[in-house]
Write a protein that holds these residues in place. Structure first.
Motif, mmCIF file in Angstrom:
data_model
loop_
_atom_site.group_PDB
_atom_site.id
_atom_site.type_symbol
_atom_site.label_atom_id
_atom_site.label_comp_id
_atom_site.label_asym_id
_atom_site.label_seq_id
_atom_site.Cartn_x
_atom_site.Cartn_y
_atom_site.Cartn_z
ATOM 1 N N MET A 135 -14.319 -8.310 8.406
ATOM 2 C CA MET A 135 -12.958 -7.477 8.358
ATOM 3 C C MET A 135 -12.221 -7.137 9.619
ATOM 4 O O MET A 135 -12.754 -7.713 10.670
ATOM 5 C CB MET A 135 -13.406 -6.083 7.877
ATOM 6 N N SER A 136 -10.984 -6.740 9.763
ATOM 7 C CA SER A 136 -10.018 -6.564 10.888
ATOM 8 C C SER A 136 -10.266 -5.408 11.737
ATOM 9 O O SER A 136 -9.454 -5.400 12.699
ATOM 10 C CB SER A 136 -8.406 -6.929 10.297
ATOM 11 N N ASP A 156 -6.920 -5.825 -4.797
ATOM 12 C CA ASP A 156 -7.716 -5.441 -3.547
ATOM 13 C C ASP A 156 -8.548 -4.489 -3.901
ATOM 14 O O ASP A 156 -8.526 -3.388 -3.266
ATOM 15 C CB ASP A 156 -7.057 -5.601 -2.262
ATOM 16 N N ASN A 174 -3.708 -2.563 -3.646
ATOM 17 C CA ASN A 174 -4.854 -1.856 -3.271
ATOM 18 C C ASN A 174 -5.304 -0.360 -3.891
ATOM 19 O O ASN A 174 -4.187 -0.113 -4.761
ATOM 20 C CB ASN A 174 -5.001 -1.811 -1.577
ATOM 21 N N ALA A 210 0.884 -4.163 12.178
ATOM 22 C CA ALA A 210 0.402 -2.686 12.625
ATOM 23 C C ALA A 210 -0.982 -2.793 13.182
ATOM 24 O O ALA A 210 -1.432 -1.722 14.190
ATOM 25 C CB ALA A 210 0.200 -1.877 11.282
ATOM 26 N N TYR A 264 6.433 -3.060 4.668
ATOM 27 C CA TYR A 264 7.018 -1.881 3.818
ATOM 28 C C TYR A 264 7.382 -0.604 4.484
ATOM 29 O O TYR A 264 7.961 0.094 3.682
ATOM 30 C CB TYR A 264 5.937 -1.642 2.703
ATOM 31 N N ILE A 297 -1.785 -11.910 5.453
ATOM 32 C CA ILE A 297 -1.531 -10.550 4.650
ATOM 33 C C ILE A 297 -0.906 -9.515 5.677
ATOM 34 O O ILE A 297 -1.380 -9.198 6.582
ATOM 35 C CB ILE A 297 -2.836 -9.952 4.171
ATOM 36 N N GLY A 321 0.784 -5.703 5.672
ATOM 37 C CA GLY A 321 1.439 -4.367 5.188
ATOM 38 C C GLY A 321 2.478 -3.533 5.596
ATOM 39 O O GLY A 321 3.697 -4.073 5.559
ATOM 40 N N ARG A 322 1.883 -2.700 6.462
ATOM 41 C CA ARG A 322 2.817 -1.782 6.922
ATOM 42 C C ARG A 322 4.225 -2.219 7.777
ATOM 43 O O ARG A 322 5.113 -1.773 7.932
ATOM 44 C CB ARG A 322 2.162 -0.831 8.022
ATOM 45 N N ASP A 370 0.870 -1.152 0.038
ATOM 46 C CA ASP A 370 0.075 0.069 -0.007
ATOM 47 C C ASP A 370 0.841 1.363 0.005
ATOM 48 O O ASP A 370 0.879 2.117 0.858
ATOM 49 C CB ASP A 370 -0.915 0.194 1.329
HETATM 50 P P1 BMP Z 1 -1.542 -3.520 7.304
HETATM 51 O O1 BMP Z 1 -0.738 -4.781 7.604
HETATM 52 O O2 BMP Z 1 -0.682 -2.364 7.064
HETATM 53 O O3 BMP Z 1 -2.520 -3.199 8.300
HETATM 54 O O4 BMP Z 1 -2.492 -3.647 5.750
HETATM 55 C C1 BMP Z 1 -3.490 -4.586 5.883
HETATM 56 C C2 BMP Z 1 -4.052 -4.554 4.494
HETATM 57 O O5 BMP Z 1 -5.023 -5.597 4.492
HETATM 58 C C3 BMP Z 1 -4.492 -3.349 3.471
HETATM 59 O O6 BMP Z 1 -4.139 -3.426 2.382
HETATM 60 C C4 BMP Z 1 -5.844 -3.328 4.085
HETATM 61 O O7 BMP Z 1 -6.555 -2.562 3.072
HETATM 62 C C5 BMP Z 1 -6.288 -4.785 3.975
HETATM 63 N N1 BMP Z 1 -7.349 -5.302 4.650
HETATM 64 C C6 BMP Z 1 -7.502 -5.131 6.255
HETATM 65 O O8 BMP Z 1 -6.521 -4.578 6.595
HETATM 66 N N2 BMP Z 1 -8.566 -5.530 6.893
HETATM 67 C C7 BMP Z 1 -9.557 -6.277 6.041
HETATM 68 O O9 BMP Z 1 -10.605 -6.529 6.774
HETATM 69 C C8 BMP Z 1 -9.606 -6.297 4.984
HETATM 70 C C9 BMP Z 1 -8.737 -5.792 4.109
HETATM 71 O O10 BMP Z 1 -8.463 -6.143 2.865
#
Ligand code: BMP
Length: 211
Positions: A110-111, A59, A33, A168, A191, A185, A187-188, A9
């Motif tokens: 979702m998270s 995504d 995304n 994160a 990256y 999955i 991200g932060r 991202d």
């Molecule tokens: P990060 O590890 O930086 O929090 O990123 C999580 C990634 O997963 C982001 O691209 C976010 O849009 C996606 N995501 C999420 O965090 N929670 C969800 O429920 C669904 C997602 O697609």
């Protein structure tokens, strides 16, 4: 087997390609995304695939009528995406419009904290939709491993669980896998780190050790 998905991202094409190059040894797939698509254009999908040689997940969380979902997904599959993420709450016609064009991943839960407001209460319906539609996979929250276990217990065999929220957002990669996820999955935590390759390697090893 690799189970790590990099959520790339960032806005900048060059930075995205560099991080992809550095981390690809440890990735099952890369997820792009809106930030990267808006920042670098759709062609970045093909460039990332050539650079990292891993599957590419777009995504977009499509949530529109079937015709609009189809118009958007058509462009994204054509650009080289292997999987497209769609919302399930718009109903099976909207999801199937994308599935007719390629592999889909359905958002079941979702998270983030706000997911408890509207999405979590309808998760059972979304799981049923997934069981009927048979997508490649579903999204479930690493921030609530007990929900991953619940979703796994209701989900038809063979449908993968991909789980964001590790690092994160506070979730643990190992716990998510132990709860029944197939892919994690991140991200932060990767990256934004000073050494994305090293971070990706650590997540990869944590995931390998968890099974
Ligand atoms: P990060 O590890 O930086 O929090 O990123 C999580 C990634 O997963 C982001 O691209 C976010 O849009 C996606 N995501 C999420 O965090 N929670 C969800 O429920 C669904 C997602 O697609």
């Amino acid at each position: 087997m690799k189970r790590l998905v990099l959520a790339l991202d960032v806005y900048e094409r060059e930075r995205a390609l560099e991080i992809a190059r550095e981390t690809s040894d440890y990735l099952w797939a890369i997820k792009v995304n809106w930030p990267l698509i808006l920042g670098a254009g759709l062609d970045v999908i093909k460039e990332l695939k050539e650079t990292a040689n891993v599957p590419l997940i777009a995504d977009l969380k499509l949530a529109d009528i079937p015709n609009t979902n189809r118009l958007i997904a058509g462009k994204v599959f054509e650009a080289g995406a292997d999987y497209v993420i769609v919302h399930g709450f718009t109903g099976r016609d909207s999801v199937n419009a994308v599935k007719e064009l390629g592999e889909v991943i359905i958002v079941v839960e979702m998270s983030h904290p706000g997911a408890e407001e509207f999405i979590q209460p309808v998760a059972d319906g979304l799981i049923k939709l997934a069981n009927d539609v048979r997508p490649f996979g579903v999204i479930a929250p690493a921030t609530r491993p007990e929900r991953i276990s619940y979703i796994r217990s209701k989900l038809r065999d063979g449908i993968k669980i991909l789980t964001p929220g590790v690092g994160a957002q506070g979730g643990s990669a190992k716990k998510a896998l132990e709860a029944g996820a197939d892919y994690v999955i991140v991200g932060r935590s990767i990256y934004e780190s000073k050494n994305p390759r090293e971070k990706a390697r650590k997540f990869h090893e944590e995931l390998m050790g968890a099974i």
